[in-house]
Design a protein around this motif. Structure first.
Motif, PDB file in Angstrom:
ATOM      1  N   UNK A 156      76.831  -6.525  -8.868  1.00  0.00           N
ATOM      2  CA  UNK A 156      76.691  -5.464  -7.758  1.00  0.00           C
ATOM      3  C   UNK A 156      75.705  -5.020  -6.919  1.00  0.00           C
ATOM      4  N   UNK A 157      74.412  -6.366  -7.558  1.00  0.00           N
ATOM      5  CA  UNK A 157      72.950  -5.491  -6.599  1.00  0.00           C
ATOM      6  C   UNK A 157      72.299  -4.540  -7.169  1.00  0.00           C
ATOM      7  N   UNK A 158      71.444  -4.270  -6.770  1.00  0.00           N
ATOM      8  CA  UNK A 158      70.119  -2.979  -6.805  1.00  0.00           C
ATOM      9  C   UNK A 158      70.430  -1.667  -6.233  1.00  0.00           C
ATOM     10  N   UNK A 159      69.245  -0.750  -6.046  1.00  0.00           N
ATOM     11  CA  UNK A 159      69.815  -0.004  -5.430  1.00  0.00           C
ATOM     12  C   UNK A 159      69.457  -0.858  -3.884  1.00  0.00           C
ATOM     13  N   UNK A 160      68.848  -1.747  -3.649  1.00  0.00           N
ATOM     14  CA  UNK A 160      68.335  -2.046  -2.129  1.00  0.00           C
ATOM     15  C   UNK A 160      69.708  -2.540  -1.449  1.00  0.00           C
ATOM     16  N   UNK A 161      70.432  -2.985  -2.381  1.00  0.00           N
ATOM     17  CA  UNK A 161      72.005  -3.747  -2.005  1.00  0.00           C
ATOM     18  C   UNK A 161      72.507  -1.904  -1.231  1.00  0.00           C
ATOM     19  N   UNK A 162      72.949  -1.160  -2.298  1.00  0.00           N
ATOM     20  CA  UNK A 162      73.939   0.260  -2.760  1.00  0.00           C
ATOM     21  C   UNK A 162      73.489   1.420  -2.214  1.00  0.00           C
ATOM     22  N   UNK A 163      72.130   1.050  -1.131  1.00  0.00           N
ATOM     23  CA  UNK A 163      72.166   2.773  -0.528  1.00  0.00           C
ATOM     24  C   UNK A 163      72.202   2.494   0.864  1.00  0.00           C
ATOM     25  N   UNK A 164      73.059   3.311   1.688  1.00  0.00           N
ATOM     26  CA  UNK A 164      73.439   2.624   2.960  1.00  0.00           C
ATOM     27  C   UNK A 164      72.436   3.488   4.025  1.00  0.00           C
ATOM     28  N   UNK A 165      71.651   4.406   3.589  1.00  0.00           N
ATOM     29  CA  UNK A 165      71.551   5.726   4.426  1.00  0.00           C
ATOM     30  C   UNK A 165      70.258   6.768   3.129  1.00  0.00           C
ATOM     31  N   UNK A 166      70.007   7.055   4.150  1.00  0.00           N
ATOM     32  CA  UNK A 166      68.986   8.116   3.273  1.00  0.00           C
ATOM     33  C   UNK A 166      68.731   9.322   3.957  1.00  0.00           C
ATOM     34  N   UNK A 167      68.586  10.870   3.525  1.00  0.00           N
ATOM     35  CA  UNK A 167      67.395  11.493   4.075  1.00  0.00           C
ATOM     36  C   UNK A 167      66.152  12.352   3.842  1.00  0.00           C
ATOM     37  N   UNK A 168      65.273  11.811   4.660  1.00  0.00           N
ATOM     38  CA  UNK A 168      63.534  11.676   3.964  1.00  0.00           C
ATOM     39  C   UNK A 168      62.845  13.051   5.031  1.00  0.00           C
ATOM     40  N   UNK A 169      62.412  13.331   4.257  1.00  0.00           N
ATOM     41  CA  UNK A 169      60.852  14.720   4.049  1.00  0.00           C
ATOM     42  C   UNK A 169      59.880  13.873   4.609  1.00  0.00           C
ATOM     43  N   UNK A 170      58.839  13.409   5.732  1.00  0.00           N
ATOM     44  CA  UNK A 170      57.875  12.833   5.671  1.00  0.00           C
ATOM     45  C   UNK A 170      57.277  13.915   5.591  1.00  0.00           C
ATOM     46  N   UNK A 171      55.419  13.200   5.335  1.00  0.00           N
ATOM     47  CA  UNK A 171      54.989  14.079   5.023  1.00  0.00           C
ATOM     48  C   UNK A 171      53.781  14.865   5.989  1.00  0.00           C
ATOM     49  N   UNK A 172      54.742  14.987   7.280  1.00  0.00           N
ATOM     50  CA  UNK A 172      54.512  15.924   7.633  1.00  0.00           C
ATOM     51  C   UNK A 172      55.445  17.238   7.857  1.00  0.00           C
ATOM     52  N   UNK A 173      56.219  17.301   7.140  1.00  0.00           N
ATOM     53  CA  UNK A 173      57.752  17.961   6.711  1.00  0.00           C
ATOM     54  C   UNK A 173      58.950  17.716   7.698  1.00  0.00           C
ATOM     55  N   UNK A 174      58.372  16.634   8.915  1.00  0.00           N
ATOM     56  CA  UNK A 174      59.784  16.445  10.074  1.00  0.00           C
ATOM     57  C   UNK A 174      60.860  15.870   8.252  1.00  0.00           C
ATOM     58  N   UNK A 175      61.671  16.041   8.510  1.00  0.00           N
ATOM     59  CA  UNK A 175      63.277  15.426   8.297  1.00  0.00           C
ATOM     60  C   UNK A 175      64.424  14.184   9.085  1.00  0.00           C
ATOM     61  N   UNK A 176      63.988  12.893   8.943  1.00  0.00           N
ATOM     62  CA  UNK A 176      65.021  11.750   9.175  1.00  0.00           C
ATOM     63  C   UNK A 176      66.269  11.336   8.321  1.00  0.00           C
ATOM     64  N   UNK A 177      66.344  11.382   9.075  1.00  0.00           N
ATOM     65  CA  UNK A 177      67.942  10.513   8.894  1.00  0.00           C
ATOM     66  C   UNK A 177      67.800   8.812   9.033  1.00  0.00           C
TER      67      UNK A 177
END
Lengths: 457, 457
Positions: A156-177
């Motif tokens: 089935x692959x690893x997390x590399x193949x099985x994550x479609x998208x993320x919500x991430x808080x950047x070092x500035x505090x900015x939230x991106x998808x």
């Protein structure tokens, strides 16, 4: 890096109340993972409940140059959680909502603190599952951050193949998808894959969108024993090379079987063993079983023992997942040191042979196990963390094993990540590409507040 | 960006001799891909033969702030090759050596100019193949750079999943290697996936290490027709949702079938059609066929026509791969405009319905086709590039189609890339994450010499 000022402490305290803590016990718990690496305590721990809260914490810490370290289940094996420069540990375990499951699209979105077992329990009644399974019951945020895999990766692959998208808080505090819900996309840089495996050094993952799979119609598992690890590995390599779509193919050497029997109350034959799982339709599984049986026999394997009842299978795989704890429990007050390399499968035989030679005179309990279908294997050592000579002995073995893997075109870590434990090998493996990694780190986190001291030399 | 100075011209000329050219015909050929986008000519074209030469060119151009644009087979569809700021087109088509094939590890390394057909011809006698197949006979470097996929992605993934490692010339001229030969790795940032899909804007890919697959024991292909595109899509969605591991599942609407018949001399029934391919063991293929047949029938499909002989199958897929050319050839002096979106499969039905409504009154020939197993579909328009009103009409349809796809969680491009054609949608799709892409571009290529004007707004 700066220490927590009283002004910052005050702001965080007034925002998070009792969810902000400087208790020694909690700081100790948050300053290390499960392995041998020495703890380094954060100055404070905050239990965040939303992405917006994580953003708030990061923004406040960034303003004062205070490090932030994301914490999920605390099961990391390469020192990812050590607050080597102090700072705030952001505990995401309370962000544990399965936000959305779309059976029609075979995908879901979860908060970062959802664990793999929690997700699979949630999915079971829908006939779905998420296959990636590091031994520990890690959080999906942590698994994304370390690019984790496990026993099912061969199919089935690893997390590399099985994550479609993320919500991430950047070092500035900015939230991106990043990414999205489409199965594939050519729309711009692959930020999802940049954050997967970045170990909290570029941003904090707060939400993960994952591929899911339908539960197979038939699941069948089997153990078979060999007179030597070499025979077992030879059989495994042939299975890979013939492209038989086994779902799991795990090597456990006899030392590991002994440990697992004791720890999990099993009575497996104490021999070098391959454990298989087959997924598919009745005819498909039957075909795989026949092909694998022939290969096993050809390589001197014997005693094909089946575990087809669901409870038998889960006992087997639970025991396998607990292998790390089983080795460690052989010795009172020991901690586990789990080395992790991955090599081209044609070199797996000689790598494991070389590793066995290294272990021959090793003074501490050790066992070899691996996701051999991927060319990935581990040695787990039960070490006395207060014994410097012992730590040096294992470090020397580990170094030889990693260097050998790199020399045959393999990697210093197949699935545990770099953390602090593998930094020394990064340049040996990637050469000048490390400079580019550093340039990216510098661009994304110029102040260096995100999990400092990890991955990069 | 700076123009070519006479000093730079002189250096390049003396290094590359006749492989450096400013001939108008070659500059015209190198200033565009195959689609409707207007050409923008590079100042010069250089035929590079080694990674070291590419490095040399980039180093010299970087010193003078002159843009560099990598060129493979020239089959891009979104304007990737337009030298919108002039500069040097580096033609990699002579770097066409298959450097290494390791049947035991199911991987290979090729120079960037090797085409997918060349690789598969090279592999055939070893019983191996590389599945990723954009319609055109693109180079593997170009396919990596645009994160290409094709008809087999539903089973085998895209370039994202099938590139193990790269050799890349950075904007400084430095040569790095990313990834490696291990099937999985957690050793640092995933630079391989950062360059896959970066369209030459971060560096020039000169070598690609790829996963390979054993040729399936049995391959079976079939066409079936439906009374409406909606019925065909409904059947395709059910196949995906049941997790049937079809190798190919392609939608071709009746307009496309008509064009394909004329272009490729076939006599397919002029109806909305799904084309399937099944890979596996005899029993496995039989099972897939039975399940798919039942679904097709349930959705009003009929006339299951088999193409099992190798030559029949290759005629079918060759015709499918030539779909773009088939639509374009319907109209003298036309160029193709191929739109490309990808959506969660549960939304594929309403997206295609919406697209059909948009096409109802379209004044130019158009056909819908798609890799529907991934939720990915295209509309190919045959436009008169000198007719501004027509271009505006198609642009308006394209915009509505892309925006609808984004609104349902999809992407503005499933496999063609951003180039110049999809830049306008990048922020709509990715929001503030675009700022992070720009920060990375700035860090890696501060002077902006790598394929300027592509991907980023």
């Amino acid at each position: 890096m700066a220490p927590l000022t009283s002004a910052l402490t005050h702001s965080l305290q007034s925002l998070f109340g009792e969810r902000y803590t400087t208790s020694l016990a909690l700081r100790e718990q948050h300053g290390r993972g499960e392995a041998h690496h020495a703890a380094a305590l954060p100055d404070a721990v905050i239990f965040a409940q939303t992405t917006a809260e994580v953003s708030q914490i990061v923004r406040l810490c960034a303003a004062e140059n205070v490090p932030v370290i994301a914490f999920g289940a605390g099961t990391s094996l390469e020192g990812h959680l050590s607050a080597v420069q102090g700072g705030v540990s952001i505990d995401l375990s309370r962000m544990s909502t399965v936000t959305r499951v779309s059976p029609q699209d075979l995908d879901c979105t979860v908060e970062a603190g959802v664990t793999r077992e929690q997700l699979n329990t949630h999915l079971r009644d829908m006939g779905l599952f998420f296959p990636i399974d590091p031994g520990a019951n890690a959080t999906l945020g942590g698994m994304a951050a370390t690019r984790a895999s496990g026993t099912n990766a061969v199919r089935y692959g690893t997390m590399r193949e099985n994550v479609l998208g993320l919500t991430v808080v950047l070092p500035s505090g900015q939230i991106i998808k990043t990414g999205g819900r489409a199965r594939k996309s050519s729309a711009g840089y692959d930020l999802t894959r940049l954050f997967v495996g970045s170990e909290g050094t570029l941003g904090i993952i707060t939400e993960v969108t994952l591929r899911l799979y339908g539960l197979p119609e038939i699941i069948s598992a089997a153990l078979c024993s060999f007179e030597s690890v070499e025979q077992a590995v030879a059989a495994a390599i042939q299975v890979v090379q013939l492209g038989i779509p086994v779902a799991r193919m795990e090597l456990m050497d006899r030392g590991l079987i002994r440990a697992v029997n004791a720890y999990s109350g099993l009575e497996l034959k104490i021999e070098d063993t391959l454990a298989f799982e087959f997924h598919g339709s009745p005819a498909g599984v039957q075909e795989q079983v026949e092909m694998v049986s022939a290969i096993v026999e050809e390589n001197g394997g014997r005693n094909f023992a089946w575990a087809n009842a669901p409870e038998e299978r889960s006992r087997l795989w639970k025991a396998r997942h607990n292998a790390f704890y089983a080795v460690v429990s052989q010795r009172p007050n020991a901690r586990g040191w789990s080395s992790d390399v991955c090599v081209p499968v044609s070199r797996l035989g000689d790598c494991i042979l070389e590793t066995r030679a290294l272990l021959k005179d090793c003074s501490v309990p050790a066992a070899i196990l691996g996701h051999v279908g991927d060319g990935n294997y581990h040695v787990v050592f039960a070490v006395d963390p207060s014994n410097a000579a012992e730590l040096a002995e294992v470090a020397a073995i580990n170094k030889k094993m990693v260097r050998y893997a790199i020399s045959v075109g393999g990697t210093s870590t197949g699935e545990h990540g770099v953390g602090t434990g593998k930094i020394a090998y990064l340049r040996e493996e990637h050469g000048d590409a490390v400079d580019l990694m550093m340039a990216i780190k510098q661009a994304v986190d110029p102040a260096g507040i995100m999990n400092p001291g990890k991955i990069l030399p």
